[in-house]
Enzyme design. Structure first.
Site, mmCIF file in Angstrom:
data_model
loop_
_atom_site.group_PDB
_atom_site.id
_atom_site.type_symbol
_atom_site.label_atom_id
_atom_site.label_comp_id
_atom_site.label_asym_id
_atom_site.label_seq_id
_atom_site.Cartn_x
_atom_site.Cartn_y
_atom_site.Cartn_z
ATOM 1 N N ALA A 262 98.605 45.041 19.051
ATOM 2 C CA ALA A 262 97.573 46.072 19.136
ATOM 3 C C ALA A 262 96.474 45.749 18.140
ATOM 4 O O ALA A 262 96.616 44.861 17.302
ATOM 5 C CB ALA A 262 98.160 47.452 18.852
ATOM 6 N N MET A 263 95.376 46.501 18.230
ATOM 7 C CA MET A 263 94.222 46.262 17.359
ATOM 8 C C MET A 263 93.616 47.587 16.938
ATOM 9 O O MET A 263 93.418 48.474 17.765
ATOM 10 C CB MET A 263 93.196 45.401 18.105
ATOM 11 C CG MET A 263 91.936 45.124 17.308
ATOM 12 S SD MET A 263 92.321 44.254 15.766
ATOM 13 C CE MET A 263 90.948 44.792 14.752
ATOM 14 N N GLU A 264 93.304 47.695 15.643
ATOM 15 C CA GLU A 264 92.934 48.969 15.042
ATOM 16 C C GLU A 264 91.452 49.283 15.115
ATOM 17 O O GLU A 264 90.939 50.055 14.282
ATOM 18 C CB GLU A 264 93.372 48.987 13.569
ATOM 19 C CG GLU A 264 92.584 48.082 12.632
ATOM 20 C CD GLU A 264 93.191 46.699 12.443
ATOM 21 O OE1 GLU A 264 92.833 46.019 11.474
ATOM 22 O OE2 GLU A 264 94.008 46.311 13.287
ATOM 23 N N ASN A 265 90.711 48.753 16.084
ATOM 24 C CA ASN A 265 89.275 49.028 16.177
ATOM 25 C C ASN A 265 88.979 50.508 15.917
ATOM 26 O O ASN A 265 89.655 51.378 16.446
ATOM 27 C CB ASN A 265 88.767 48.697 17.588
ATOM 28 C CG ASN A 265 89.405 47.454 18.145
ATOM 29 O OD1 ASN A 265 89.120 46.366 17.705
ATOM 30 N ND2 ASN A 265 90.287 47.639 19.112
ATOM 31 N N HIS A 297 101.144 52.270 12.899
ATOM 32 C CA HIS A 297 100.509 51.185 12.144
ATOM 33 C C HIS A 297 98.999 51.139 12.414
ATOM 34 O O HIS A 297 98.195 51.097 11.470
ATOM 35 C CB HIS A 297 101.154 49.859 12.538
ATOM 36 C CG HIS A 297 100.591 48.674 11.834
ATOM 37 N ND1 HIS A 297 101.147 48.152 10.692
ATOM 38 C CD2 HIS A 297 99.494 47.895 12.105
ATOM 39 C CE1 HIS A 297 100.433 47.118 10.287
ATOM 40 N NE2 HIS A 297 99.429 46.928 11.133
ATOM 41 N N GLU A 298 98.625 51.150 13.687
ATOM 42 C CA GLU A 298 97.197 51.047 14.004
ATOM 43 C C GLU A 298 96.439 52.297 13.565
ATOM 44 O O GLU A 298 95.294 52.209 13.123
ATOM 45 C CB GLU A 298 97.004 50.793 15.500
ATOM 46 C CG GLU A 298 97.736 49.569 16.041
ATOM 47 C CD GLU A 298 97.478 48.295 15.261
ATOM 48 O OE1 GLU A 298 96.406 48.167 14.655
ATOM 49 O OE2 GLU A 298 98.365 47.414 15.244
ATOM 50 N N HIS A 301 95.747 52.181 9.876
ATOM 51 C CA HIS A 301 94.648 51.258 9.556
ATOM 52 C C HIS A 301 93.310 51.975 9.466
ATOM 53 O O HIS A 301 92.358 51.438 8.885
ATOM 54 C CB HIS A 301 94.540 50.178 10.631
ATOM 55 C CG HIS A 301 95.254 48.902 10.297
ATOM 56 N ND1 HIS A 301 95.165 48.296 9.060
ATOM 57 C CD2 HIS A 301 96.055 48.102 11.046
ATOM 58 C CE1 HIS A 301 95.882 47.185 9.064
ATOM 59 N NE2 HIS A 301 96.436 47.039 10.250
ATOM 60 N N GLU A 320 96.999 44.395 5.856
ATOM 61 C CA GLU A 320 98.209 44.310 6.674
ATOM 62 C C GLU A 320 99.482 44.578 5.876
ATOM 63 O O GLU A 320 100.377 45.282 6.345
ATOM 64 C CB GLU A 320 98.285 42.947 7.371
ATOM 65 C CG GLU A 320 97.160 42.699 8.367
ATOM 66 C CD GLU A 320 97.106 43.723 9.489
ATOM 67 O OE1 GLU A 320 98.059 44.520 9.650
ATOM 68 O OE2 GLU A 320 96.085 43.749 10.214
#
Length: 873
Positions: A262-265, A297-298, A301, A320
């Protein structure tokens, strides 16, 4: 040879971008990106050149303050656009054309199924437009997206939506503004025809936040757990760290083709669908827990990564390591803290310790890299989290929370370094972390701690001597001593704890503070010779060596008051026995198991005071990875034989008790729940079935067949399928076919079908792999499918390391094949060769041939080159 990037060469960007405006116009076969960057020269150097990053872009026009530049005012290369003499302050206008439909790298803007989405960390934004694609250049973004309304009714970006409307020719647009400055790697865009599940969260200050989870249509019923997990994480972060969400909307989008989890944009998290979609029929307990952890987690962030971000990519563990620690703590509060800690430590030992012992070992803050994608590693993430955990232990939870508050007070809205984080902790605690930081952030390798003890009966004193060392690694031949805590306890003959006077330790009661290469601690008031319990709760990421006898380990396995160390004692006991069996196998001697060891594990089955989840962990055997990592030369076959022997011995002696455990816990019509007690019940039930199947009795084979056919949840069905895939060919083939016929239309379930077969120890797997690749459910360009088949096989210790070398050739072929379109995933596959330096002569020669074949391949990516060249040494 690709260029190496060094931390020591870091320089702040000469130019800054305070405002970014993007107009993204999506068409059938291409996309136009019209950008406007408000730029200033921070160094006030007249006529300085501005060098922008770019990749796979077609430049249409470039202008400064609205004036189109002449050809002699700029230069374009394969990876850069240079404005030859830039003003001190100006607006840079550009128009580029990109082709997301043909972009197979899963970086920048690309197509996943019928969705267009982005992945920009670490350097993907340069595939969208020319830019200063580095994390220390932070900008406020406004994004307009325009597309066909029928094909792309959903248009998303970062921040809050401020405008939308219809255009001519069936097109429409949306306008998004993100008020918080961010680097380009946090930019996100999604366009597609998506299903939606939504809810609201009321923050502690009373603000109402809209929560939206977007999925492929038809998958809406699988999004509920993700939404629940998001709300749970938001509440936990407010309660634990006082951190409240800061936008009006929070969005999650699930896509099938994604290089990462996943990505925390900012405000728009893009997720691999495997980390979002779940219902009982298609997802296991492990999937549910993984979704909850990754969603958290995301979300976490948003503060530790977005509001405060990295100055440069050498600081990756800043966000991270800290955020992994936070999501681990969250998961510990949501489930059994001990079971969660056992899972964390097992993952660390099976991945990060292996990395630390291999050719790609690096500190959590590396000093150099060739390709930054290769440093999204267990070291940066998991070891980084353990370093944060030690800080938390040293100063305590209260001061750690104050340190987090100070961190945001000082650095909110900035791109900073690991030193800045440590500085915040030093301010509130008064502790000097200089030695700690120098060792743990800048040195690679896993410290080894040798412990010796002595008891003085006349003085009722107990001395503990510790000596630490760490092998030389590429960045450092001679290591500085590591500073770390060793939590411990001393038990009397009844299993009761001796009270330890903190004055003997020179620090907080309960742990020894290791600060030099050698330390000795003397504990007084110990009335009889104790049995020590060292490194409780795995208080430091080290290898601790102490010569326990089997009797002492059996005592700790049944009496230790620290549940984690009860588990550890069982693992140590099993390792001692397994290494004796390995030695016997290598000599061709009979494999005779010590009945005391079998009885010790059997006693766990009868312990009515243990919860099911802990009992399932306690009776698990050490992994093959743990065993071969302890060898100077890896002997995969003997490790496998030894492990199977011990498991079968336990199964044969305690068949009746295992059957009773299974019968009490299993039900075909029990309502599914992910409550910890129910998860633990299924874990123990399926562990019992696994052991029963190892007896070789047809009765238990039939039991596994029945469970697979009649289970009402994927946890039980997949557990049975995994067991059947290790049995004789007729049974295996029948199970494979039946599972396929039932689930062939479900892509996520089929990932498990591929992975379980590729992980099987049966000799026929090399032939079966070819058939699996040709299966209509397999997509050789989809990262999830690649990981489920090629990735699972490279972790199959017995068959990947087959003495013929055919496993090495197979993986080398796949590395080169995948590298042609997705270097990130190809590099992760090339890590399968990491055991090269520990192989015997024949296997090493066979692997070396394949590694050299990869290096000799024309057009090899930087990602793969770095991994393979380091592996060869």
């Amino acid at each position: 040879m690709p260029e190496t990037v060094f931390l020591k060469d870091y320089k702040p960007s000469a130019f800054l971008i305070s405002e970014t405006s993007l107009d993204v116009r999506i068409y059938e076969e291409h996309t136009r990106v019209i950008s406007a960057f408000k730029i200033t020269n921070r160094e006030n150097v007249k006529g300085q050149s501005l060098v922008l990053h770019g990749k796979a872009l077609k430049l249409i026009a470039v202008a400064i303050d609205g004036r189109i530049l002449n050809a002699n005012e700029f230069e374009v290369s394969e990876d850069e656009l240079t404005i030859i003499s830039a003003p001190d302050a100006f607006v840079l206008n550009m128009e580029v054309e990109i082709s997301p439909e043909t972009n197979k790298s899963c970086e920048g803007l690309y197509q996943s199924g019928n969705i267009l989405c982005t992945q920009n960390e670490p350097e993907g934004f340069r595939r969208i437009t020319y830019c200063l694609d580095r994390p220390d250049v932070m900008s406020v973004y406004q994004t307009r997206i325009e597309a066909d309304k029928v094909r792309f009714p959903v248009l998303l970006s970062n921040g809050n939506p401020v405008d939308r409307g219809d255009l001519s020719d069936g097109r429409h647009f949306t306008l998004w503004k993100d008020p918080f400055p961010k680097p380009s790697y946090l930019f996100a865009l999604v366009a597609g025809d998506l299903g939606l599940v939504e809810d609201r969260f009321i923050t502690r200050s009373g603000r109402s936040v809209l929560l939206q989870v977007f999925v492929d249509k038809g998958n809406e019923d699988r999004a509920g757990h993700a939404l629940y997990s998001l709300k749970s994480a938001m509440k936990w972060d407010e309660d634990r760290f006082g951190l409240e969400y800061d936008l009006d909307i929070y969005m999650i989008v699930a896509v099938d083709a994604f290089n990462m989890g996943a990505m925390e944009n900012k405000g728009l998290n893009i997720f691999n669908s495997t980390c979002v979609l779940a219902n009982p029929k298609t997802a296991t307990d492990a999937t549910y827990q993984r979704i909850e952890s990754i969603i958290a987690h995301e979300y976490f962030h948003n503060w530790t990564g977005n509001r405060v971000t990295c100055r440069d990519w050498f600081q990756l563990t800043l966000k991270e390591g800290l955020t992994v620690f936070r999501d681990q703590e969250y998961s510990c509060d949501m489930m059994s803290r001990t079971v969660k800690r056992i899972e964390e430590v097992n993952y660390l030992r099976n991945t990060q310790f292996v990395e630390d012992a291999g050719p790609t070992a690096h500190p959590i803050q590396p000093a150099s890299y060739i390709e930054i994608n290769n440093f999204y590693t267990p070291t940066v993430y998991r070891k980084g989290a353990e370093v944060i955990r030690m800080i938390h232990l040293f100063i305590g939870g209260k001061l750690f929370r104050e340190g987090i508050d100070k961190y945001f007070e000082l650095y909110d809205g900035q791109a900073v370094t690991t030193e800045d984080f440590i500085h915040s902790m030093e301010i509130v605690s008064g502790v000097d972390f200089t030695k700690f930081k120098d060792a743990w952030y800048h040195q690679a390798g896993t410290p080894e701690v040798n412990v010796e003890t002595s008891y003085d009966e006349s003085r009722h004193s107990y001395s503990i001597s510790l000596k630490q060392s760490c092998r030389p690694t590429s960045e450092c031949e001679s290591k500085k001593p590591y500073l770390f805590p060793v939590l411990f306890g001393l038990l009397d003959e009844k299993g009761d704890e001796f009270i330890i006077n903190s004055e003997n330790l020179g620090c907080k009661q309960g742990y020894m503070r290791m600060n030099r290469f050698e330390e000795t601690f003397t504990i007084t008031g110990i009335s009889s010779k104790p049995v020590p319990s060292f490194l409780r709760n795995f208080s430091a990421p080290v290898k601790l060596n102490y010569e326990y006898s089997k009797a002492e380990l059996i005592f700790l396995f049944t009496h230790d008051n620290d549940a984690f160390n009860r588990y550890e004692a069982g693992q140590r006991l099993a390792i001692i026995e397994l290494e004796l069996l390995i030695a016997a196998s290598q000599k061709g001697e009979p494999l005779n198991v010590d009945p005391r060891v079998v009885d010790a594990f059997g006693s766990i089955l009868l312990d009515e005071n243990l919860d099911d989840d802990l009992k399932a962990e306690f009776i698990s055997m050490p992994s093959g990875i743990v065993l071969v990592e302890r060898m100077d030369v890896c002997d995969f076959d003997s490790a496998h034989v030894a492990r199977e022997t011990l498991i079968m011995e336990l199964s044969a002696k305690f068949t009746e008790q295992l059957k009773s455990i299974y019968d009490i816990r299993f039900s075909f019509d029990r309502n599914y729940s992910v409550e910890p007690q129910e998860v633990g019940r299924r874990a123990l039930q399926n562990k019992a079935l696994y052991y029963l199947a190892k007896t070789g009795l047809r009765t238990f084979e039939d039991l596994a067949v029945k469970q697979m056919a009649e289970s009402n949840n994927m946890t039980d069905e997949l557990a049975a399928f995994s067991i059947l895939c290790e049995l004789e060919p007729v049974v295996r083939k029948k199970a494979v076919n039946e599972f396929y016929d039932k689930w062939k239309d479900d892509s996520l379930v089929m990932n498990n079908w591929f992975a379980i077969q590729a992980s099987s120890s049966v000799d026929s797997i090399h032939i079966e792999l070819e058939g699996l690749e040709k299966n209509s459910s397999f997509d050789s360009e989809n990262p999830n499918k690649i990981r489920s088949l090629y990735g699972a096989f490279m972790n199959n210790l017995v068959q990947f390391h087959n003495e013929t070398g055919r496993g090495y050739k197979y993986l080398a072929d796949k590395v080169l094949q995948v590298d042609s379109f997705n270097s990130n995933v190809a590099a992760s596959l090339s890590l399968g060769f990491k055991k090269y330096s520990k192989l015997g002569p024949n296997r090493k020669l066979l692997m070396e041939f394949q590694l050299k074949r990869i290096l000799a391949h024309g057009g090899l990516s930087r990602d793969v080159y770095e991994i393979v060249s380091k592996t060869l040494g």
